[in-house]
Write a protein that holds these residues in place. Structure first.
Motif, mmCIF file in Angstrom:
data_model
loop_
_atom_site.group_PDB
_atom_site.id
_atom_site.type_symbol
_atom_site.label_atom_id
_atom_site.label_comp_id
_atom_site.label_asym_id
_atom_site.label_seq_id
_atom_site.Cartn_x
_atom_site.Cartn_y
_atom_site.Cartn_z
ATOM 1 N N GLY A 74 -27.738 3.898 -10.490
ATOM 2 C CA GLY A 74 -28.257 4.263 -11.800
ATOM 3 C C GLY A 74 -27.474 3.530 -13.104
ATOM 4 N N ILE A 75 -26.656 2.694 -12.585
ATOM 5 C CA ILE A 75 -25.718 1.889 -13.715
ATOM 6 C C ILE A 75 -26.525 0.768 -14.121
ATOM 7 C CG2 ILE A 75 -23.600 0.557 -14.291
ATOM 8 C CD1 ILE A 75 -22.060 2.672 -12.223
ATOM 9 N N PRO A 76 -26.672 0.492 -15.232
ATOM 10 C CA PRO A 76 -27.610 -0.734 -15.752
ATOM 11 C C PRO A 76 -26.679 -1.909 -15.418
ATOM 12 C CG PRO A 76 -27.236 0.832 -17.651
ATOM 13 C CD PRO A 76 -26.253 1.120 -16.634
ATOM 14 N N THR A 77 -27.481 -2.937 -14.464
ATOM 15 C CA THR A 77 -27.021 -4.040 -13.951
ATOM 16 C C THR A 77 -27.894 -5.274 -14.159
ATOM 17 O OG1 THR A 77 -26.403 -2.587 -11.870
ATOM 18 C CG2 THR A 77 -26.355 -5.102 -11.663
ATOM 19 N N ALA A 78 -27.118 -6.277 -14.498
ATOM 20 C CA ALA A 78 -27.626 -7.485 -14.840
ATOM 21 C C ALA A 78 -27.389 -8.619 -13.786
ATOM 22 C CB ALA A 78 -26.971 -8.197 -16.237
ATOM 23 N N VAL A 79 -28.515 -9.245 -13.397
ATOM 24 C CA VAL A 79 -28.234 -10.460 -12.247
ATOM 25 C C VAL A 79 -28.730 -11.861 -12.845
ATOM 26 C CG1 VAL A 79 -28.905 -11.264 -10.057
ATOM 27 C CG2 VAL A 79 -28.842 -8.885 -10.396
ATOM 28 N N ILE A 80 -27.701 -12.895 -12.724
ATOM 29 C CA ILE A 80 -28.020 -14.158 -13.149
ATOM 30 C C ILE A 80 -28.154 -14.846 -11.808
ATOM 31 C CG2 ILE A 80 -25.924 -14.798 -13.986
ATOM 32 C CD1 ILE A 80 -27.408 -16.695 -16.003
ATOM 33 N N VAL A 81 -29.158 -15.681 -11.432
ATOM 34 C CA VAL A 81 -29.310 -16.512 -10.116
ATOM 35 C C VAL A 81 -29.292 -17.972 -10.731
ATOM 36 C CG1 VAL A 81 -30.434 -16.932 -7.866
ATOM 37 C CG2 VAL A 81 -30.284 -14.510 -9.072
ATOM 38 N N PHE A 82 -28.295 -18.699 -10.333
ATOM 39 C CA PHE A 82 -28.435 -20.086 -10.517
ATOM 40 C C PHE A 82 -28.932 -21.046 -9.402
ATOM 41 C CE2 PHE A 82 -25.390 -18.756 -13.448
ATOM 42 C CZ PHE A 82 -25.651 -19.536 -14.723
ATOM 43 N N HIS A 84 -29.485 -23.182 -6.234
ATOM 44 C CA HIS A 84 -28.970 -23.276 -5.067
ATOM 45 C C HIS A 84 -28.124 -22.200 -4.661
ATOM 46 C CE1 HIS A 84 -29.925 -27.735 -5.722
ATOM 47 N NE2 HIS A 84 -29.238 -27.595 -6.756
ATOM 48 N N ASP A 85 -28.146 -20.791 -5.268
ATOM 49 C CA ASP A 85 -27.662 -19.529 -5.164
ATOM 50 C C ASP A 85 -29.082 -18.778 -4.678
ATOM 51 O OD1 ASP A 85 -25.268 -18.583 -4.436
ATOM 52 O OD2 ASP A 85 -24.558 -18.268 -6.518
ATOM 53 N N VAL A 86 -28.815 -17.649 -4.053
ATOM 54 C CA VAL A 86 -29.728 -16.830 -3.445
ATOM 55 C C VAL A 86 -29.520 -15.588 -4.067
ATOM 56 C CG1 VAL A 86 -30.948 -15.579 -1.633
ATOM 57 C CG2 VAL A 86 -29.866 -18.261 -1.301
ATOM 58 N N GLY A 87 -30.625 -15.204 -4.799
ATOM 59 C CA GLY A 87 -30.769 -13.650 -5.207
ATOM 60 C C GLY A 87 -31.922 -13.033 -4.857
ATOM 61 N N ILE A 88 -32.241 -12.177 -4.326
ATOM 62 C CA ILE A 88 -33.519 -11.523 -3.813
ATOM 63 C C ILE A 88 -33.666 -10.142 -4.538
ATOM 64 C CG2 ILE A 88 -35.226 -10.934 -1.773
ATOM 65 C CD1 ILE A 88 -33.294 -12.577 0.038
ATOM 66 N N ARG A 89 -34.520 -10.344 -5.523
ATOM 67 C CA ARG A 89 -34.722 -9.323 -6.400
ATOM 68 C C ARG A 89 -35.155 -7.765 -5.783
ATOM 69 N NH1 ARG A 89 -36.944 -9.558 -12.614
ATOM 70 N NH2 ARG A 89 -36.619 -7.325 -13.001
ATOM 71 N N HIS A 90 -36.219 -8.046 -4.824
ATOM 72 C CA HIS A 90 -36.670 -6.970 -4.144
ATOM 73 C C HIS A 90 -35.408 -6.227 -3.322
ATOM 74 C CE1 HIS A 90 -38.971 -4.265 -1.454
ATOM 75 N NE2 HIS A 90 -38.378 -4.851 -0.537
ATOM 76 N N TYR A 91 -34.491 -6.737 -2.815
ATOM 77 C CA TYR A 91 -33.289 -6.149 -2.201
ATOM 78 C C TYR A 91 -32.416 -5.569 -3.151
ATOM 79 C CZ TYR A 91 -35.454 -7.821 1.969
ATOM 80 O OH TYR A 91 -36.489 -8.020 3.110
ATOM 81 N N ALA A 97 -29.752 -0.498 -10.409
ATOM 82 C CA ALA A 97 -30.662 -0.383 -11.574
ATOM 83 C C ALA A 97 -30.591 -1.654 -12.514
ATOM 84 C CB ALA A 97 -30.143 0.683 -12.576
ATOM 85 N N ILE A 98 -31.566 -2.557 -11.883
ATOM 86 C CA ILE A 98 -31.615 -3.919 -12.358
ATOM 87 C C ILE A 98 -32.403 -3.810 -13.789
ATOM 88 C CG2 ILE A 98 -32.438 -6.304 -12.347
ATOM 89 C CD1 ILE A 98 -30.417 -5.692 -10.131
ATOM 90 N N THR A 99 -31.637 -4.192 -15.004
ATOM 91 C CA THR A 99 -32.284 -4.143 -16.176
ATOM 92 C C THR A 99 -32.415 -5.455 -16.825
ATOM 93 O OG1 THR A 99 -30.065 -3.968 -17.318
ATOM 94 C CG2 THR A 99 -31.210 -1.974 -16.818
ATOM 95 N N ARG A 100 -31.792 -6.450 -16.174
ATOM 96 C CA ARG A 100 -31.869 -7.870 -16.622
ATOM 97 C C ARG A 100 -31.709 -8.713 -15.568
ATOM 98 N NH1 ARG A 100 -31.093 -10.902 -21.455
ATOM 99 N NH2 ARG A 100 -30.490 -12.866 -20.922
ATOM 100 N N TRP A 101 -32.736 -9.557 -15.432
ATOM 101 C CA TRP A 101 -32.638 -10.726 -14.352
ATOM 102 C C TRP A 101 -32.927 -11.888 -14.947
ATOM 103 C CZ3 TRP A 101 -31.971 -9.612 -8.811
ATOM 104 C CH2 TRP A 101 -32.275 -10.797 -7.960
ATOM 105 N N THR A 102 -31.938 -12.829 -14.696
ATOM 106 C CA THR A 102 -32.324 -14.304 -15.189
ATOM 107 C C THR A 102 -32.157 -15.252 -14.136
ATOM 108 O OG1 THR A 102 -31.135 -13.494 -17.059
ATOM 109 C CG2 THR A 102 -31.385 -16.011 -16.897
ATOM 110 N N ASP A 103 -33.164 -16.086 -13.757
ATOM 111 C CA ASP A 103 -33.074 -17.248 -12.985
ATOM 112 C C ASP A 103 -33.202 -18.531 -13.727
ATOM 113 O OD1 ASP A 103 -33.930 -15.995 -10.255
ATOM 114 O OD2 ASP A 103 -35.952 -15.727 -11.342
ATOM 115 N N VAL A 104 -31.996 -19.140 -13.202
ATOM 116 C CA VAL A 104 -31.717 -20.615 -13.727
ATOM 117 C C VAL A 104 -32.057 -21.686 -12.793
ATOM 118 C CG1 VAL A 104 -30.103 -22.169 -15.028
ATOM 119 C CG2 VAL A 104 -30.027 -19.572 -15.450
#
Length: 132
Positions: A74-82, A84-91, A97-104
């Protein structure tokens, strides 16, 4: 990964440098991406302080086994995925509690703080500004 293997890997600056440079995209030489001085400084900080093995072991020391269901914090969480790195939003959304997701997609990688410090810093600042 067994502790003895992590310990062997961490006890050699050559092994640590090889592992670190292996996380940089193959189409670029590590010293071209972050600079040889910064790469060696990063490796040496882990090696001289004897913290390389504990930092590697964190990924393997989990309270539950792989695939076991975890409850969302329940803690607001941000993810930045550059690139050549892997981030799978669904999982990620299942446990956070993803409140910010940035793809670079066109730059950066595993060592974002070394490779793209301005981009990473700006994203962190924007995330926390939204929480005020």
């Amino acid at each position: 990964m067994p502790r003895w293997l992590i310990r062997r890997w961490a006890s050699s600056p050559g092994s640590s440098t090889s592992s670190a440079s292996g996380r940089i995209p193959r189409e670029a030489l590590p010293h071209d991406v972050v600079g040889i001085d910064r790469l060696l400084t990063n490796v040496m900080l882990y090696w001289l302080t004897d913290t390389a093995s504990s930092s590697a072991y964190v990924g393997y020391m989990q309270e539950s086994s792989w695939g076991a269901a975890k409850s969302a914090s329940g803690i607001p969480t941000a993810v930045i995925v550059f690139a050549h790195d892997v981030g799978i939003r669904h999982y990620a959304e299942q446990e956070h509690a993803i409140t910010r997701w940035t793809d670079v997609e066109d730059r950066g990688g595993h060592f974002a703080a070394l490779e793209e410090p301005e981009t990473l810093t700006a994203d962190i600042q924007e995330f926390f500004a939204g929480l005020r």
